[in-house]
Design an enzyme around this catalytic site. Structure first.
Site, PDB file in Angstrom:
ATOM      1  N   HIS A 150      24.905  89.378 -48.752  1.00 17.84           N
ATOM      2  CA  HIS A 150      25.596  90.252 -47.800  1.00 17.84           C
ATOM      3  C   HIS A 150      26.112  89.385 -46.649  1.00 17.84           C
ATOM      4  O   HIS A 150      25.828  88.185 -46.595  1.00 17.84           O
ATOM      5  CB  HIS A 150      24.676  91.378 -47.288  1.00 17.84           C
ATOM      6  CG  HIS A 150      23.312  90.918 -46.818  1.00 17.84           C
ATOM      7  ND1 HIS A 150      22.332  91.789 -46.413  1.00 17.84           N
ATOM      8  CD2 HIS A 150      22.762  89.682 -46.684  1.00 17.84           C
ATOM      9  CE1 HIS A 150      21.248  91.109 -46.049  1.00 17.84           C
ATOM     10  NE2 HIS A 150      21.493  89.835 -46.212  1.00 17.84           N
ATOM     11  N   ALA A 184      24.291  97.220 -35.640  1.00 16.66           N
ATOM     12  CA  ALA A 184      24.959  96.458 -36.701  1.00 16.66           C
ATOM     13  C   ALA A 184      25.358  97.413 -37.808  1.00 16.66           C
ATOM     14  O   ALA A 184      24.792  98.509 -37.940  1.00 16.66           O
ATOM     15  CB  ALA A 184      24.029  95.379 -37.254  1.00 16.66           C
ATOM     16  N   TRP A 221      18.550  93.334 -52.991  1.00 20.29           N
ATOM     17  CA  TRP A 221      19.686  92.424 -53.223  1.00 20.29           C
ATOM     18  C   TRP A 221      19.364  91.497 -54.385  1.00 20.29           C
ATOM     19  O   TRP A 221      18.486  90.631 -54.272  1.00 20.29           O
ATOM     20  CB  TRP A 221      19.961  91.584 -51.971  1.00 20.29           C
ATOM     21  CG  TRP A 221      20.366  92.440 -50.813  1.00 20.29           C
ATOM     22  CD1 TRP A 221      21.621  92.856 -50.525  1.00 20.29           C
ATOM     23  CD2 TRP A 221      19.511  92.972 -49.796  1.00 20.29           C
ATOM     24  NE1 TRP A 221      21.609  93.624 -49.394  1.00 20.29           N
ATOM     25  CE2 TRP A 221      20.332  93.718 -48.917  1.00 20.29           C
ATOM     26  CE3 TRP A 221      18.132  92.911 -49.539  1.00 20.29           C
ATOM     27  CZ2 TRP A 221      19.831  94.387 -47.815  1.00 20.29           C
ATOM     28  CZ3 TRP A 221      17.635  93.578 -48.438  1.00 20.29           C
ATOM     29  CH2 TRP A 221      18.484  94.316 -47.585  1.00 20.29           C
ATOM     30  N   ARG A 274      26.315  89.076 -55.855  1.00 19.92           N
ATOM     31  CA  ARG A 274      25.039  89.608 -56.359  1.00 19.92           C
ATOM     32  C   ARG A 274      24.964  89.459 -57.858  1.00 19.92           C
ATOM     33  O   ARG A 274      25.975  89.478 -58.556  1.00 19.92           O
ATOM     34  CB  ARG A 274      24.853  91.076 -55.962  1.00 19.92           C
ATOM     35  CG  ARG A 274      24.562  91.188 -54.485  1.00 19.92           C
ATOM     36  CD  ARG A 274      24.237  92.583 -54.044  1.00 19.92           C
ATOM     37  NE  ARG A 274      24.482  92.688 -52.597  1.00 19.92           N
ATOM     38  CZ  ARG A 274      24.394  93.790 -51.891  1.00 19.92           C
ATOM     39  NH1 ARG A 274      24.055  94.916 -52.496  1.00 19.92           N
ATOM     40  NH2 ARG A 274      24.618  93.789 -50.602  1.00 19.92           N
ATOM     41  N   GLN A 276      32.555  92.172 -48.111  1.00 20.94           N
ATOM     42  CA  GLN A 276      31.939  93.038 -47.115  1.00 20.94           C
ATOM     43  C   GLN A 276      32.556  92.778 -45.759  1.00 20.94           C
ATOM     44  O   GLN A 276      33.198  91.756 -45.525  1.00 20.94           O
ATOM     45  CB  GLN A 276      30.438  92.737 -47.006  1.00 20.94           C
ATOM     46  CG  GLN A 276      29.594  93.369 -48.090  1.00 20.94           C
ATOM     47  CD  GLN A 276      28.116  93.334 -47.727  1.00 20.94           C
ATOM     48  OE1 GLN A 276      27.678  92.501 -46.934  1.00 20.94           O
ATOM     49  NE2 GLN A 276      27.359  94.228 -48.318  1.00 20.94           N
ATOM     50  N   VAL A 281      17.303  96.585 -39.388  1.00 21.56           N
ATOM     51  CA  VAL A 281      17.675  97.579 -38.367  1.00 21.56           C
ATOM     52  C   VAL A 281      16.551  98.600 -38.215  1.00 21.56           C
ATOM     53  O   VAL A 281      15.766  98.837 -39.145  1.00 21.56           O
ATOM     54  CB  VAL A 281      18.995  98.312 -38.715  1.00 21.56           C
ATOM     55  CG1 VAL A 281      20.189  97.408 -38.519  1.00 21.56           C
ATOM     56  CG2 VAL A 281      18.941  98.884 -40.111  1.00 21.56           C
TER      57      VAL A 281
HETATM   58  N1  PHE Z   1      23.696  94.193 -45.306  1.00 17.74           N
HETATM   59  C1  PHE Z   1      23.551  95.521 -45.787  1.00 17.74           C
HETATM   60  C2  PHE Z   1      23.904  95.546 -47.267  1.00 17.74           C
HETATM   61  O1  PHE Z   1      24.524  94.677 -47.748  1.00 17.74           O
HETATM   62  C3  PHE Z   1      24.404  96.502 -45.027  1.00 17.74           C
HETATM   63  C4  PHE Z   1      23.982  96.659 -43.595  1.00 17.74           C
HETATM   64  C5  PHE Z   1      24.464  95.822 -42.623  1.00 17.74           C
HETATM   65  C6  PHE Z   1      23.093  97.645 -43.214  1.00 17.74           C
HETATM   66  C7  PHE Z   1      24.095  95.957 -41.295  1.00 17.74           C
HETATM   67  C8  PHE Z   1      22.715  97.808 -41.906  1.00 17.74           C
HETATM   68  C9  PHE Z   1      23.215  96.968 -40.954  1.00 17.74           C
HETATM   69  O2  PHE Z   1      23.564  96.483 -47.973  1.00 17.74           O
END
Ligand code: PHE
Length: 370
Positions: A173, A322, A159, A209, A223, A266
């Protein structure tokens, strides 16, 4: 003398008729002055009366008198007819055609991103997910650390961050809301002597970003995060929920494909793709899937035990999943838009032209107001 009167009458009435014929107001006025005015011909005749022999005065006088009356009457009538005619002409010219159809009011449109966002939120709401929102200016702690991305961890490179201070940033995010929501729920429950509640939320919102802007990258985009936590949840629940939503959004025939992917918060993590709604894998030159037959739509996975713990949920007793998806990307797919920058041009004309992508489910084909 009486012949003079008759001749005068003939000329006078002649020129009156002519003026009336031309609907000439000025000529009428001129006529009035010439014959009936204080210097007019009738007055002149009246002035002559005194010079006539006594016996003629009476006849002549009454002849002039009655001529004056006739001319007066003729003038009034002409004047009236001309006024009527001019008024009618004016009314005719200004006539409003009440049978013309009205001009349509310019009607605004819901921005395609908003539309997609509300469709996606509704799809999850159908499965019991509640929408919550979080701050766009975020602490490093929530955006990274509590999501199992410690300082100096190489995963931070995933990120590109816009920093405000060395600890504060524009969220990269919507995932920080995972921990924020869990913390809020578990703290409240604990205060009340209860155990942390099960959670089912989605988090729509803006994210930022530090990107080189091009056709598929913007420095600001939207998002939708999702989080489910309870005692039982499993990876098959995750697959079931996301497959159901993909079908709500892209048609009941959709197939989904989960492949391993890495996100520090995750474990296991996955990337979700669905089969192409436009060509269903049959067109090697498909504009939507570029011939691969699959479209990647989001990242997901089972919530990492450390993240549950950071949220105040005991990872021995709770599990969760998630996911996070990009609203621009989904909208580009639905509408066959190939440049993300178009979303922020604010060009209503552009959106009037936008139609749904080929092969889109029927339910998308609602009319765009002109
Ligand atoms: N936050 C991640 C992204 O911006 C996406 C994501 C969210 C992945 C939740 C897994 C679980 O790329």
């Amino acid at each position: 003398m009486v012949e003079d009167i008759t001749a005068l009458e003939t000329t006078a009435l002649g020129s009156l008729t002519a003026a009336e014929h031309r609907s000439d107001r000025q000529a009428l006025e001129q006529w009035r002055l010439t014959y009936l005015g204080s210097q007019g011909q009738i007055r002149q005749l009246m002035r002559c009366i005194g010079q006539l022999p006594l016996e003629e005065r009476r006849t002549f006088g009454s002849a002039v008198q009655s001529l004056a009356q006739r001319l007066e009457v003729a003038y009034k009538a002409s004047e009236q007819r001309v006024s009527d005619r001019l008024l009618n002409r004016e009314l005719e010219a200004e006539r409003i055609d009440v049978t013309l159809p009205g001009r349509p009011h310019a009607q605004g449109l819901i921005h395609p991103l908003r539309q997609t966002l509300s469709d996606v939120v509704r799809a999850f709401a159908n499965l019991g997910f509640q929408a919550v929102e979080g701050p766009e200016v975020e602490w490093d702690t929530y955006n990274f650390e509590l999501l199992n991305i410690p300082a100096n961890h190489p995963a931070r490179d995933m990120w590109d961050t816009l920093w405000i201070t060395d600890r504060m940033l524009l969220r990269t995010h919507t995932s920080p809301m995972q921990v924020r929501t869990m913390r809020m729920a578990s703290a409240t429950a604990r205060r009340q002597g209860n155990e942390p509640p099960a959670l089912r939320i989605v988090v729509p919102g803006r994210t930022y970003r530090y990107e080189q802007v091009d056709a598929t990258h913007e420095s600001q985009f939207m998002q939708l995060e999702g989080l489910l936590v309870d005692h039982q949840s499993s990876f098959s629940d995750l697959k079931g929920v996301l497959t159901d939503v993909a079908r709500q959004l892209f048609g009941q025939a959709r197939k989904t494909r989960f492949r391993c992917d890495y996100f520090p918060f995750v474990e296991p993590g996955a990337e979700l793709a669905m089969d192409c709604f436009a060509c269903e894998g049959r067109d090697p030159h498909c504009r939507v899937c570029h011939g691969s037959g699959w479209i990647e739509i989001l990242g997901c996975g089972m919530v990492h035990p450390k993240v549950l713990e950071n949220g105040g949920y005991d990872p021995q007793r709770y599990r969760g999943f998630a996911f996070g998806l990009g609203i621009e990307r989904i909208t580009m797919l639905r509408h066959g838009i190939d440049d993300i920058r178009l979303f922020y041009l604010n060009d209503v004309q552009l959106w009037r032209q936008v139609r749904y992508a080929p092969g889109a489910p029927r339910s998308w084909n609602r009319e765009v107001p002109e």
